[in-house]
Design an enzyme around this catalytic site. Structure first.
Site, mmCIF file in Angstrom:
data_model
loop_
_atom_site.group_PDB
_atom_site.id
_atom_site.type_symbol
_atom_site.label_atom_id
_atom_site.label_comp_id
_atom_site.label_asym_id
_atom_site.label_seq_id
_atom_site.Cartn_x
_atom_site.Cartn_y
_atom_site.Cartn_z
ATOM 1 N N GLU A 284 0.824 -1.218 0.000
ATOM 2 C CA GLU A 284 0.000 0.000 0.000
ATOM 3 C C GLU A 284 0.854 1.263 0.000
ATOM 4 O OE1 GLU A 284 -3.045 0.224 3.017
ATOM 5 O OE2 GLU A 284 -4.361 -1.110 1.917
ATOM 6 N N HIS A 305 8.444 -26.776 -0.955
ATOM 7 C CA HIS A 305 7.907 -27.960 -1.628
ATOM 8 C C HIS A 305 6.799 -27.608 -2.608
ATOM 9 C CE1 HIS A 305 10.272 -30.676 0.953
ATOM 10 N NE2 HIS A 305 10.227 -29.608 1.748
ATOM 11 N N LYS A 415 -13.302 0.840 -2.448
ATOM 12 C CA LYS A 415 -14.348 0.972 -1.422
ATOM 13 C C LYS A 415 -15.529 1.749 -1.996
ATOM 14 C CE LYS A 415 -11.496 0.869 2.810
ATOM 15 N NZ LYS A 415 -11.011 1.619 3.970
#
Ligand code: PA5
Length: 422
Positions: A284, A305, A415
């Protein structure tokens, strides 16, 4: 004062000429950060100019929470969530909530987290888990309007009212929000919730060292001042702050050379949420105006892995930053039945051999590596140092990219779009 963090640049293969060229940018970034004129830089000195009355109020609230409940639900998202979770898991361990209170160090309430997603299943399961335990809620939102915590808070408030009545519920709600703005502030004042302030000059992802991070951890049994002591030690350690600048330079050298991804790697599961915190901090802060290093994280040796192949042999678009815990929180010896070469070895030594072996193999493959070593046992103080070191490095690095480290216009944008659809 000396801190316990050291950065090893010897495996980063930085071009000295490119690093030297960025020294001027680093100097300008430092001037800006410490000028006192930049918005949202209050975190730089929050540990030094600590508000003792506010800290005492947190301690008193924490003691009250301990008498009221066994489980504190911490409601928040992003910068209002990740720091507390990272510290709780790093300090209380991967199984903190499964262990009996007496076994945990130090003793405090269990922390549960809500409001960091919009999943009905998650919140239903949480309410089920909490059904037979006394609960309190610590709702944290600087804006007081973010959708995810608003939903979770509403659900939990209903639950509190059902169990304890309106007045009882209000006594069990602790709010951390803006001093004067936002719905949560209005509600806290109207209902008499115990409330704490997110300072105006500190943004979400830099707010761990305020009640945002410290209040839940105080309830979990940790002294808020110990985190601040650590941050202050980091701040006062000239050599560490120098290294934070050098790390910012190194990141920018690699970025300019086409390394667009930074992979944070830790060899202890209890570091998992610290990596999440780092991703938010760097993502951010830097990811704007078409710029920024994409922060990723891997948990080793688990992810060797699944991702080891790519790291060793895939597109060379990344560098690695290893978080090294030099003093493991516990020690076990591999039983004889495991056979050679493992039998009789301490797990810490095997984990260290993995770290050194992987670093050497990746370095041979041309991957640049930074190694951030934490030389003392993890504690609230060392956690505070880590927070302060990375916040400083991140802010300097973002300034060097010529972006503002402290806004998040992209987050605001999604938002807004989401609200429209609702
Ligand atoms: O770092 C940030 O500013 C964001 O991640 C916010 O912390 C997050 O969006 C939550 O915002 P608020 O605390 O206003 O609910």
């Amino acid at each position: 004062m000396k801190s316990c963090i050291d950065v090893d640049f010897s495996m980063a293969a930085l071009d000295p000429a490119a690093a030297a060229q960025l020294q001027g940018d680093l100097d300008s970034a430092r001037k800006k950060l410490y000028s006192g004129n930049e918005a949202f830089t209050g975190w730089v000195s929050v540990a030094k100019r600590r508000d003792l009355a506010e800290i005492e109020r947190m301690r008193v609230a924490a003691e009250r929470i301990k008498t009221q409940c066994e489980a504190l639900v911490v409601v928040g998202i992003g910068g209002s969530y990740l720091g507390a979770r990272a510290a709780y898991e790093m300090l209380a361990g991967s199984f903190a909530n499964e262990r009996a209170a007496v076994e945990r160090q130090p003793e405090g309430v269990r922390l549960y987290f809500a409001g960091q997603n919009i999943s009905a299943a998650y919140h239903r399961e949480l309410l089920e888990v909490l059904a037979d335990r006394d609960i309190c809620v610590c709702v944290i939102s600087k804006s007081g309007t973010t959708a995810e915590p608003s939903i979770a808070f509403a659900l939990l408030k209903d639950e509190l009212v059902k169990r304890y009545g309106e007045k009882g519920a209000a006594e069990r709600i602790y709010a951390v929000t803006d001093a004067s703005r936002g719905v949560l502030r209005e509600e806290a004042d109207a209902n008499g919730y115990e409330s704490f302030i997110v300072p105006d000059d500190i943004g979400g992802r830099y707010s761990f060292l305020t009640p945002v991070g410290l209040l839940p951890l105080a309830a979990a049994g940790f002294d808020p001042e110990h985190f601040l002591d650590g941050a202050e030690a980091a701040m006062d350690d000239g050599s560490l702050m120098e290294q934070a600048g050098n790390y910012a330079v190194g990141r920018n050298v690699l970025y300019n050379a086409g390394k667009y991804i930074e992979v944070f790697e830790a060899y202890e599961p209890r570091f998992a949420y610290f990596s999440e915190w780092l991703k938010q901090l760097f993502g951010e802060s830097e990811g704007k105006d078409g710029k920024g290093i994409f922060p990723a994280s891997l948990a080793f040796t688990t992810d060797l892995h699944s991702m080891g192949q790519f790291l060793q042999d895939g597109t060379p678009c990344f560098f690695e930053t290893i978080l090294e815990e030099c003093e493991p929180a516990a020690e076990l010896v591999v039983p004889a039945s495991a056979g050679p070469p493992l039998a009789g070895k301490r797990l810490g030594d095997v984990n260290r051999a993995a770290l050194e072996g992987v670093a050497a193999a990746h370095r041979k493959a041309g991957v640049p590596l930074f190694r951030v070593a934490i030389r003392e046992k993890i504690s609230p103080q060392t956690f505070g140092q880590m927070v302060y070191f990375f916040e400083t490095a991140c802010a300097l690095s973002a300034y060097m990219m010529d972006v503002c480290p402290f806004d998040q216009p992209g987050v605001e944008e999604y938002k807004r779009e989401m609200r429209e659809r609702l």
